[in-house]
Structure formats: structure tokens, C-alpha cells
Design a protein around this motif. Structure first.
Motif, PDB file in Angstrom:
ATOM      1  N   GLY A  77       0.791  -0.994   0.043  1.00 45.48           N
ATOM      2  CA  GLY A  77       0.031  -0.137   0.191  1.00 45.48           C
ATOM      3  C   GLY A  77       0.797   1.114  -0.210  1.00 45.48           C
ATOM      4  N   ILE A  78       1.894   1.834   1.378  1.00 43.43           N
ATOM      5  CA  ILE A  78       2.765   2.237   0.788  1.00 43.43           C
ATOM      6  C   ILE A  78       3.635   2.496  -0.457  1.00 43.43           C
ATOM      7  CG2 ILE A  78       5.003   3.032   1.873  1.00 43.43           C
ATOM      8  CD1 ILE A  78       2.812   3.738   3.581  1.00 43.43           C
ATOM      9  N   GLN A  79       4.167   1.316  -1.588  1.00 46.85           N
ATOM     10  CA  GLN A  79       4.739   1.663  -2.244  1.00 46.85           C
ATOM     11  C   GLN A  79       3.950   2.017  -3.366  1.00 46.85           C
ATOM     12  OE1 GLN A  79       6.586  -2.113  -2.545  1.00 46.85           O
ATOM     13  NE2 GLN A  79       8.033  -2.056  -1.440  1.00 46.85           N
ATOM     14  N   LEU A  80       3.019   2.038  -3.574  1.00 41.72           N
ATOM     15  CA  LEU A  80       2.100   2.134  -4.735  1.00 41.72           C
ATOM     16  C   LEU A  80       1.257   3.742  -4.117  1.00 41.72           C
ATOM     17  CD1 LEU A  80      -0.735  -0.887  -4.989  1.00 41.72           C
ATOM     18  CD2 LEU A  80       0.591  -0.519  -6.613  1.00 41.72           C
ATOM     19  N   ALA A  81       0.886   4.291  -3.196  1.00 35.92           N
ATOM     20  CA  ALA A  81       0.488   5.018  -2.057  1.00 35.92           C
ATOM     21  C   ALA A  81       2.051   6.676  -3.273  1.00 35.92           C
ATOM     22  CB  ALA A  81       0.383   5.221  -1.284  1.00 35.92           C
ATOM     23  N   GLN A 132       0.049   8.863  -6.475  1.00 36.20           N
ATOM     24  CA  GLN A 132      -0.113   9.925  -5.612  1.00 36.20           C
ATOM     25  C   GLN A 132      -1.437   9.597  -4.950  1.00 36.20           C
ATOM     26  OE1 GLN A 132      -0.833  13.437  -8.035  1.00 36.20           O
ATOM     27  NE2 GLN A 132       1.368  13.907  -7.219  1.00 36.20           N
ATOM     28  N   GLY A 133      -1.093   7.982  -4.231  1.00 33.55           N
ATOM     29  CA  GLY A 133      -2.404   7.284  -3.269  1.00 33.55           C
ATOM     30  C   GLY A 133      -2.257   7.916  -1.929  1.00 33.55           C
ATOM     31  N   GLU A 134      -3.192   7.820  -1.273  1.00 35.01           N
ATOM     32  CA  GLU A 134      -3.835   7.655   0.387  1.00 35.01           C
ATOM     33  C   GLU A 134      -4.457   6.679   0.718  1.00 35.01           C
ATOM     34  OE1 GLU A 134      -5.865  11.660   1.196  1.00 35.01           O
ATOM     35  OE2 GLU A 134      -4.447  12.694  -0.281  1.00 35.01           O
ATOM     36  N   ILE A 135      -4.311   5.839   0.988  1.00 36.23           N
ATOM     37  CA  ILE A 135      -4.700   4.820   2.000  1.00 36.23           C
ATOM     38  C   ILE A 135      -5.619   5.263   2.812  1.00 36.23           C
ATOM     39  CG2 ILE A 135      -3.721   2.744   3.862  1.00 36.23           C
ATOM     40  CD1 ILE A 135      -1.314   3.041   2.321  1.00 36.23           C
ATOM     41  N   GLU A 193       7.260   4.328   9.589  1.00 33.21           N
ATOM     42  CA  GLU A 193       7.161   2.770   8.622  1.00 33.21           C
ATOM     43  C   GLU A 193       6.159   3.489   7.334  1.00 33.21           C
ATOM     44  OE1 GLU A 193       7.529  -0.448   9.291  1.00 33.21           O
ATOM     45  OE2 GLU A 193       8.697  -0.758  10.375  1.00 33.21           O
ATOM     46  N   ARG A 194       5.315   4.785   7.889  1.00 35.60           N
ATOM     47  CA  ARG A 194       4.333   5.449   6.417  1.00 35.60           C
ATOM     48  C   ARG A 194       4.733   6.222   5.828  1.00 35.60           C
ATOM     49  NH1 ARG A 194      -0.460   5.394  11.171  1.00 35.60           N
ATOM     50  NH2 ARG A 194      -0.236   3.976  12.203  1.00 35.60           N
ATOM     51  N   GLU A 195       6.050   6.872   5.849  1.00 32.72           N
ATOM     52  CA  GLU A 195       6.302   7.344   4.345  1.00 32.72           C
ATOM     53  C   GLU A 195       5.481   8.782   4.207  1.00 32.72           C
ATOM     54  OE1 GLU A 195       8.839   5.912   1.908  1.00 32.72           O
ATOM     55  OE2 GLU A 195       8.857   3.625   2.408  1.00 32.72           O
ATOM     56  N   ASN A 196       4.795   9.182   5.106  1.00 36.93           N
ATOM     57  CA  ASN A 196       4.862  10.616   5.380  1.00 36.93           C
ATOM     58  C   ASN A 196       2.472  10.526   4.578  1.00 36.93           C
ATOM     59  OD1 ASN A 196       5.680  12.162   6.712  1.00 36.93           O
ATOM     60  ND2 ASN A 196       7.153  12.783   4.786  1.00 36.93           N
ATOM     61  N   ILE A 197       2.428   9.299   4.346  1.00 38.68           N
ATOM     62  CA  ILE A 197       1.440   8.868   3.034  1.00 38.68           C
ATOM     63  C   ILE A 197       0.080   8.595   4.576  1.00 38.68           C
ATOM     64  CG2 ILE A 197       0.585   7.407   1.547  1.00 38.68           C
ATOM     65  CD1 ILE A 197       2.385   7.999   0.206  1.00 38.68           C
ATOM     66  N   PRO A 198      -0.619  10.249   4.317  1.00 41.89           N
ATOM     67  CA  PRO A 198      -1.898   9.373   4.713  1.00 41.89           C
ATOM     68  C   PRO A 198      -2.408   8.194   4.988  1.00 41.89           C
ATOM     69  CG  PRO A 198      -2.033  11.220   2.799  1.00 41.89           C
ATOM     70  CD  PRO A 198      -1.220  10.825   2.724  1.00 41.89           C
ATOM     71  N   HIS A 199      -3.124   8.393   5.872  1.00 38.23           N
ATOM     72  CA  HIS A 199      -3.324   6.913   6.545  1.00 38.23           C
ATOM     73  C   HIS A 199      -5.560   7.026   7.089  1.00 38.23           C
ATOM     74  CE1 HIS A 199       0.122   4.883   5.823  1.00 38.23           C
ATOM     75  NE2 HIS A 199      -0.808   3.565   5.535  1.00 38.23           N
ATOM     76  N   ILE A 235      -6.418   4.218  -2.223  1.00 43.85           N
ATOM     77  CA  ILE A 235      -5.950   2.132  -2.101  1.00 43.85           C
ATOM     78  C   ILE A 235      -5.708   1.877  -0.812  1.00 43.85           C
ATOM     79  CG2 ILE A 235      -4.049   1.065  -1.996  1.00 43.85           C
ATOM     80  CD1 ILE A 235      -2.417   3.903  -3.412  1.00 43.85           C
ATOM     81  N   ILE A 236      -7.506   0.895  -0.183  1.00 42.71           N
ATOM     82  CA  ILE A 236      -7.765  -0.224   0.620  1.00 42.71           C
ATOM     83  C   ILE A 236      -6.793  -0.588   0.705  1.00 42.71           C
ATOM     84  CG2 ILE A 236     -10.308  -0.829   1.380  1.00 42.71           C
ATOM     85  CD1 ILE A 236     -10.729   1.845   0.534  1.00 42.71           C
TER      86      ILE A 236
END
Length: 478
Positions: free
Chosen positions: A43-47, A51-54, A77-83, A119-120
Motif C-alpha cells: 500500500g505504501i509503495q503504490l501510494a 499519488q495515493g492515500e490509504i 514506516e508510513r513515509e508521510n502517506i495519509p492513512h 487505496i484500500i
């Protein structure tokens, strides 16, 4: 990898990202698979690339704190990706699939409006399925039941609730075991809130005209991360050992102490492991050990309980992984393929498609999981097409053959519940119930049933059918 597939992946990875974002249509990506298979990592790699959000799709990770027992991906480990929909609920609160679907749909709409990709990611597969299809849920009001008698029945002892369900919906009552409190209460609640039996709702949802147009999103790409189960078992065991080293017992004790002080309220009691956070694997398995610590100083006895809890947790995790695989093959995969047929698709293009990615080897993760997922996602979101799912890897051809559950809700009226009298004897006379012919046949072939059958035969021949004292002691010790 054949030339056509290799050319597809090379082309996908080399796409210029700006061109991709300009042509990209509104779509959604879902990542499913067993516990511990690497869904959060993908999920992190795709986001990062899309330009995705989880959006969290795990029913246990909605709870605040409790990061270890629910296996949340650490913040660093979320690399600043919104969860979204993670770490926001109090431990005593329940979060139903209806709540999840409502909240997730609002978040998806917001993400799309900002030209990002939702991204679910999660292992609660019925959450994912209920989100992707319109008619997977029963539309009942969220307001509390006002009738006092109905409230009392729902909160009564399990047998009383079950007897009431037998009166109003014998079809669903024949499906559930009376002690399956969560499902029995849910089926009865549906009737009390809507006036229509749960079984009738399910039959209605399976009408061809409803199923044909139930997909919520015009472009849905599902990645199923799969690992050989024997390899995964070792990976899961190692993860549980790390969980204990990282403070699993401290988290469980936190829950226990707050329940006893009244800071956390459990609506059905702290021994009911069928609601909310109490369903998390690890709490109920170690509960006897942590209780004994407060009552005994016998190191040998405590160590035995601790080891038993560890083995129980590992076994429960292994079983859960297999349950997740069965759900994906019997429910999710089948529904995807039925949608493709209903939409007159050719099986590898259209509104929804599912790809199996082989996550068995961590050494080939980048090539077999990350790179393939990125290339497929880009192409699918831009054009609604992708490679033939069966060509992605050697496992896909076999595992992407759906195995529709013979005991599907579509044949509820044919459902039969069986009691195994032999295994009931060896279960302190607590009924051992199996549902449907398929589950009954599996039970009769199981090692446990065959072992109990052999023991019963020995007792009948040598003990006049009476359990000897040594067996009673052994059974009580177990």
C-alpha cells in the motif's frame, strides 16, 4: 515471464508520471490477502508512486493505541502517506461494517475530488467486499431500537436470543450455532429493525437484476497478495515472537486493568470475545496466563500457561490466514468474476479485475510484487485494461479459479445444520455443530473426528462406554 508480459511491465514502469496523471480516470485500488503477507508495505509503495492515500480496511486497526496486538504499520514506516480510518476508536466502542462503508465512501469521494487515488488496505475481507459492491449490506437504520422488549431480548442470554431468532427467522437460525452470539444477535437485530427476516434480505440481494449493477466504482483493481501457507506460517510465528518482545503483554494488561477499573466498558462482558477489540488474536489466548499471574507464584505452572497461550495464538493465526484465503477464493474472487460475466467482459478487461501477486519469497518482493503492481495499476487506472491475470505468475493460473462456496447465501433454504455426537462426547457434551454438507464432510475427514472416533471405539470395547478416571483427569488438565 513471456515476451508479451515482460513488454507490458517494462512499458508500465517507464510511463512518464505526468502523462499518467493527466489520463488517469477515477478509480480505486484494493489490496487483500492473509495476515502478515505484506499488504501494508505494498500500500505504501503504490501510494508513493500513484499519488495515493490509504484507507484502512482492517476491523482491528481502527482502535486507538494497541498497535502491537492489531499489527498497525508504525508511524515511522508510513513515509508521510495519509492513512484514513486507523487509530481513532476507543477500545470499548464497536465499529460495524455499515459504519466502515459509510465513512470510507465519504473519504473516497474526498480523495477523488483532490485527484488522488484511494487505496484500500486490509485483511477484513467483508469490509472490502461491502465497500466495493452496493448490495452487500442490509440498509437498516442506525438508530437504537426503541422497543424495550426488543432491547431486552437482544441483550439476553445467548439461548434466549437464539430461541427468538428461531421464531422469526428459522432459516438463519438453522445456519448459526446458538452460541455464535455476534451472528445470532445480528440476524435478530435485522428483523427487529426492519420487520423483514435476515434471510429474506439476503435472498433479495442475490436477485440477478440487483447483482448485475451493484459495483460502486467504474474502475476497481484488486491485488491479492498470496504466500505459500507453509512458508507464511513460519513468517507469522516469527512475527508473534517479535510482538511479545515488543510489549504484547503490556497492551493486554492495559486492556484488562482498564476494564476492571471501569475506564473501559464492555457491553457484553470481558469474557465475550466476539465483539470489538476483544476479537483480536492474542487477547483471549493469553487471558488465562495473565489471570494466573495475579493468583499464583508457581513458576512452572505459569510458564506452562504462557507456552500454551503462545501455541494457541500461533495456531489461531494460522487458522485465520486460511480462513482469509477461503473467503477470497469463495466470495471475493467469485463475485469479481461474476461481475465480469455480467458486464460481458472477456475476463481480463472491464470494470473490476483481480490480480494475484506471489509474495512467498521476500527476496523477490520488488520484482514479483512491487514492480508488477505498479505497472498494472498505472495501466488499469489509465485505460481500464491490463495483462491477462493468469499470466502474471505461475500461481495465478491455478489460484484464480474461483471455488464458489457450495453453502452460499443463495441456497440458504437448503442449509442443514449437523451435530457430531462423537465429538460432542469429547467436548464435555457441549454440542459440536457443523453447517452444511460441505463442512460436515470436511469434519468427518478431519484428524480430530477420526481420533475421537477411535477413542470412542476403544471405550466401547474396553470400558463399557464409560470414561476411565485417567481420561477424566487428562481432559480436565487439557
Amino acid at each position: 515471464m513471456n515476451f508479451e508480459v515482460r513488454r507490458f511491465y517494462t512499458k508500465g514502469i517507464m510511463n512518464v508520471f505526468s502523462a499518467f496523471t493527466n489520463t488517469m480516470q477515477k478509480g480505486i485500488i484494493a489490496i487483500v490477502g492473509t495476515t502478515g503477507v505484506g499488504k501494508s508495505d505494498l500500500g505504501i509503495q503504490l501510494a508513493k508512486t500513484l499519488q495515493g492515500e490509504i484507507i484502512n480496511g482492517d476491523s482491528m486497526q481502527v482502535y486507538k493505541g494497541l498497535d502491537i496486538i492489531t499489527n498497525k504499520i508504525p508511524l515511522n514506516e508510513r513515509e508521510n502517506i495519509p492513512h484514513h480510518l486507523i487509530d481513532f476508536l476507543e477500545p470499548h466502542q464497536e465499529y460495524r461494517v455499515t459504519d466502515f462503508t459509510k465513512d470510507a465512501l465519504q473519504i473516497i469521494d474526498d480523495i477523488h475530488n483532490r485527484h488522488k487515488i484511494p487505496i484500500i488496505v486490509g485483511g477484513t475481507n467483508y469490509y472490502i467486499q461491502s465497500l466495493l459492491w452496493k448490495n452487500s449490506l442490509i440498509n437498516i437504520d442506525d438508530r437504537e431500537i426503541s422497543n424495550i422488549e426488543d432491547k431486552e431480548i437482544l441483550n439476553a442470554e445467548p439461548k434466549i436470543v437464539y430461541e427468538r431468532l428461531q421464531e422469526v427467522d428459522p432459516v438463519m437460525a438453522s445456519k448459526w450455532h446458538w452460541n455464535d452470539t455476534r451472528r445470532v444477535r445480528r440476524s435478530l437485530q435485522v428483523y427487529l429493525e426492519t420487520g423483514k427476516p435476515h434471510s429474506e434480505w439476503i435472498k433479495q440481494q442475490n436477485l440477478p437484476e440487483i447483482k448485475a449493477s451493484s459495483l460502486r466504482f467504474p474502475r476497481t483493481c484488486i491485488f491479492w497478495l498470496y504466500s505459500d501457507l507453509e512458508v507464511l506460517d513460519h513468517r507469522l510465528d516469527a512475527r508473534i515472537n517479535r510482538m511479545i518482545e515488543s510489549g504484547l503483554f503490556e497492551e493486554i494488561n492495559y486492556l484488562r486493568k482498564n476494564v476492571r477499573t471501569g475506564e473501559i466498558h464492555t457491553p457484553f462482558g470481558d469474557k465475550d470475545f466476539t465483539h470489538g477489540i476483544w476479537q483480536a488474536i492474542g487477547y483471549k489466548e493469553f487471558e488465562p496466563y495473565l489471570t494466573a499471574i495475579e493468583e499464583s507464584n508457581d513458576a512452572s505452572y505459569l510458564n506452562g500457561l504462557k507456552q500454551h497461550g503462545l501455541e494457541s495464538m500461533k495456531a489461531a493465526t494460522h487458522r485465520y490466514a486460511r480462513t482469509q484465503v477461503r473467503w477470497i477464493r469463495n466470495k471475493l474472487l467469485y463475485k469479481c468474476q461474476q461481475d465480469s460475466l455480467n458486464n460481458k467482459c472477456d475476463g481480463h478487461s472491464g470494470d473490476i479485475i483481480i490480480y494475484l501477486l506471489d509474495a512467498t519469497s521476500l527476496e523477490t518482493w520488488n520484482q514479483e510484487v512491487r514492480d508488477k503492481a505498479i505497472a498494472i495499476a498505472k495501466e488499469f487506472l489509465a485505460n481500464g485494461t491490463g495483462p491477462d491475470p493468469s499470466s502474471v505468475n505461475s500461481r495465478a493460473k491455478e489460484l484464480l479459479k474461483s471455488k464458489k462456496d457450495k453453502d452460499d447465501f443463495e441456497i440458504l433454504d437448503k442449509w442443514t445444520k449437523y451435530q457430531c455426537d462423537i465429538c460432542t462426547i469429547f467436548n464435555d457434551n457441549i454440542p459440536v455443530i457443523v453447517n452444511g454438507d460441505s463442512e460436515r464432510n470436511q469434519h468427518l475427514k478431519s484428524k480430530k473426528h477420526k481420533s475421537n472416533l477411535k477413542l470412542k471405539k476403544q471405550f466401547d470395547e474396553n470400558c463399557d462406554g464409560q470414561f476411565p478416571s485417567w481420561f477424566k483427569k487428562k481432559r480436565n488438565a487439557d
